[in-house]
Enzyme design. Structure first.
Site, PDB file in Angstrom:
ATOM      1  CE  LYS A 109      -0.423   0.555   5.014  1.00 54.17           C
ATOM      2  NZ  LYS A 109       0.257   1.843   5.132  1.00 54.17           N
ATOM      3  CE1 TYR A 140      -1.567  -3.136  11.344  1.00 53.92           C
ATOM      4  CE2 TYR A 140      -3.688  -3.221  12.431  1.00 53.92           C
ATOM      5  CZ  TYR A 140      -2.428  -2.695  12.320  1.00 53.92           C
ATOM      6  OH  TYR A 140      -2.013  -1.725  13.196  1.00 53.92           O
ATOM      7  CE  LYS A 143      -0.251  -6.432  12.975  1.00 56.58           C
ATOM      8  NZ  LYS A 143       1.086  -6.687  13.557  1.00 56.58           N
ATOM      9  CD  GLU A 177       1.212   3.198  14.664  1.00 54.13           C
ATOM     10  OE1 GLU A 177       2.392   2.862  14.435  1.00 54.13           O
ATOM     11  OE2 GLU A 177       0.461   3.690  13.809  1.00 54.13           O
ATOM     12  CG  HIS A 201      -3.402  -1.442   8.350  1.00 53.38           C
ATOM     13  ND1 HIS A 201      -2.953  -2.297   7.372  1.00 53.38           N
ATOM     14  CD2 HIS A 201      -2.366  -0.594   8.596  1.00 53.38           C
ATOM     15  CE1 HIS A 201      -1.707  -1.975   7.037  1.00 53.38           C
ATOM     16  NE2 HIS A 201      -1.349  -0.949   7.768  1.00 53.38           N
ATOM     17  CE  LYS A 289       1.593   6.540  12.323  1.00 54.59           C
ATOM     18  NZ  LYS A 289       2.388   5.305  12.218  1.00 54.59           N
ATOM     19  CE  LYS A 294       3.306  -1.682  18.930  1.00 53.09           C
ATOM     20  NZ  LYS A 294       4.687  -2.193  18.736  1.00 53.09           N
ATOM     21  NE  ARG A 323      -5.572  -5.587  24.167  1.00 50.06           N
ATOM     22  CZ  ARG A 323      -5.348  -5.502  25.477  1.00 50.06           C
ATOM     23  NH1 ARG A 323      -4.164  -5.811  25.973  1.00 50.06           N
ATOM     24  NH2 ARG A 323      -6.311  -5.121  26.293  1.00 50.06           N
TER      25      ARG A 323
END
Length: 455
Positions: A109, A140, A143, A177, A201, A289, A294, A323
């Site tokens: 991306k 993502y 994950k 983040e 994402h 951000k 996080k 999570r």
């Protein structure tokens, strides 16, 4: 094995070397361009087992099974270079015209800046690369906890039975983040957090949460359902359903050239899926951000108990939390009686976790998202990659809001670096228990600016 080795060819400023069975990359001193060629990975050939007693020494040796070469190109470059690189690969003889080699193109991306530019990019690339050769990567989707979403939903009766507007009050998907944008402000300032994180994402994770059960977990069936639910998402209203912010100090970054930039480093969006399963249920997507924590997670907040007895009427609603990072886990938040001896007719209720946690051994052995996805490229499994239809549907949701923000030119809300970000309370149900589109919703629960402090 004395397989012939293709000679390196200079492609768009990157020397791409062919190798048998391993990844290779050699970058020249030309402008930075990450182009990895995973070339000539042979398909797995099954060899039948036989006992020594069955071996005929005089029989001729069987002819070796033909090997089909797989060559994968990883393009972590600005999207406008995709087409020129593919043309150069063809001109340099690295595109297989005879089918002896299977070519796969891994594309990073962002895929455009809005719906129009995305369609132009996909049309240009589509003339050079077939859809079954294009692997648009979103890490993502690699994950572990994200990949577990479909199994959690469709393999557990207790989950699927309550997975609808009848029982769910809202769904929260967040990517928070602590790091800021220093060092990459030039790139980030051209896109912002909505294009960089939310449109891809978080929209992908939301699609996995909201989609209907596919016919199978094969790529074609999963993508079909994701496209259907993304097309059912109402276009984002920038005035009513979006909050954007920018942390103090963002403009001090020397890599941000525009010192009057209104690029958002924080965004919270409220989306609605207009279908029978989710009508009226807000999906709250949050990304930012330079925040205080996080965190990447999905939080499904259920409705309060209907018609509960007086003693439990004020109990907080149940929650299911997935999570993703850090500390990967799945847990329910349920209400429980405080144990022990209490005063007569006294009843105390507290929130407790019901954990579905991974063991330390399991978490230590979890592969990296990119590691997993690159292996799927070699295998030819496109299930966890983004199709052109998914891109089109996701951009259709966010492009109207992005255009409205650009036209307004207003400065985002300011927030301190290291804080929780701007207040997003207006995106939650109002004090009268109704969401902004007047869909029935449970009474609002006490929360911090973004979610309850009780995790």
């Amino acid at each position: 094995m004395n397989e012939p080795q293709p000679s390196p060819e200079s492609v768009g400023g990157a020397a791409v070397a062919g190798a048998y069975g391993h990844w290779s990359a050699e970058l020249t001193s030309a402008p930075p361009m990450a182009l990895l060629a995973a070339s000539a990975v042979p398909d797995v050939v099954d060899t039948p087992w036989c006992s020594l007693a069955m071996v005929d020494d005089d029989a001729p040796a069987p002819a070796p099974a033909p090997r089909r070469r797989v060559r994968a190109y990883y393009m972590a470059v600005p999207p406008f270079l995709y087409a020129s690189i593919c043309r150069a690969l063809r001109a340099g003889g690295l595109r297989s015209p005879d089918g002896a080699t299977t070519d796969r193109f891994v594309l990073e991306k962002p895929f455009g800046r809005d719906l129009e530019s995305c369609r132009e990019l996909c049309a240009e690339l589509g003339a050079l690369v077939r859809e079954d050769e294009a692997y648009r990567i979103d890490h993502y989707l690699g994950k572990e906890l994200v990949m577990n979403l479909l199994v959690l939903r469709f393999a557990n009766t207790v989950v699927e039975a309550v997975w609808s507007r009848r029982h769910v009050a809202r769904v929260e998907v967040c990517c928070l983040e602590t790091v800021d944008t220093r060092g990459r402000g030039g790139y980030f300032d051209a896109y912002g957090i909505i294009r960089d994180v939310m449109q891809n994402h978080l929209a992908q994770v939301m699609a996995l949460v909201a989609m209907e059960q596919p016919l199978s977990l094969e790529a074609r069936d999963v993508k079909r359902e994701k496209v259907k639910v993304l097309r059912a998402v109402r276009p984002l209203d920038a005035t009513r359903d979006l909050i954007v912010g920018q942390y103090d100090g963002y403009l001090d970054d020397p890599t941000v050239s525009n010192k009057q930039s209104v690029t958002e480093t924080f965004a919270a969006a409220r989306l609605y899926v207009d279908n029978p399963r989710w009508a009226g249920v807000p999906f709250l997507l949050t990304a930012g951000k330079a925040l205080s924590e996080k965190l990447v997670e999905v939080r499904v907040v259920f409705r309060r108990v209907a018609g509960g007895v007086r003693e439990v009427a004020g109990a907080a609603p149940n929650e299911l939390v997935i999570r993703v990072q850090p500390d990967e886990c799945i847990y329910w938040r349920v209400q429980n009686r405080v144990p022990g001896l209490l005063a007569e007719r006294d009843l105390k209720i507290e929130r407790r976790r019901m954990n579905l946690m991974y063991s330390p051994l399991e978490t230590s052995n979890m592969p990296d998202a990119y590691e997993r996805l690159l292996l799927e490229v070699v295998r030819g499994d496109a299930t966890n990659f983004v199709s052109v239809e998914e891109l089109d549907a996701a951009w259709a949701v966010f492009s109207p809001a992005l255009s409205a923000l650009a036209a307004a030119g207003e400065k985002p809300l300011r927030y301190d670096a290291g804080s929780a970000g701007p207040d997003t309370a207006k995106l939650r149900p109002d004090p009268d228990g109704l969401s902004f589109d007047n869909a029935p919703a449970p009474p609002a629960e006490p929360t911090s600016p973004r979610r309850g402090s009780d995790r």
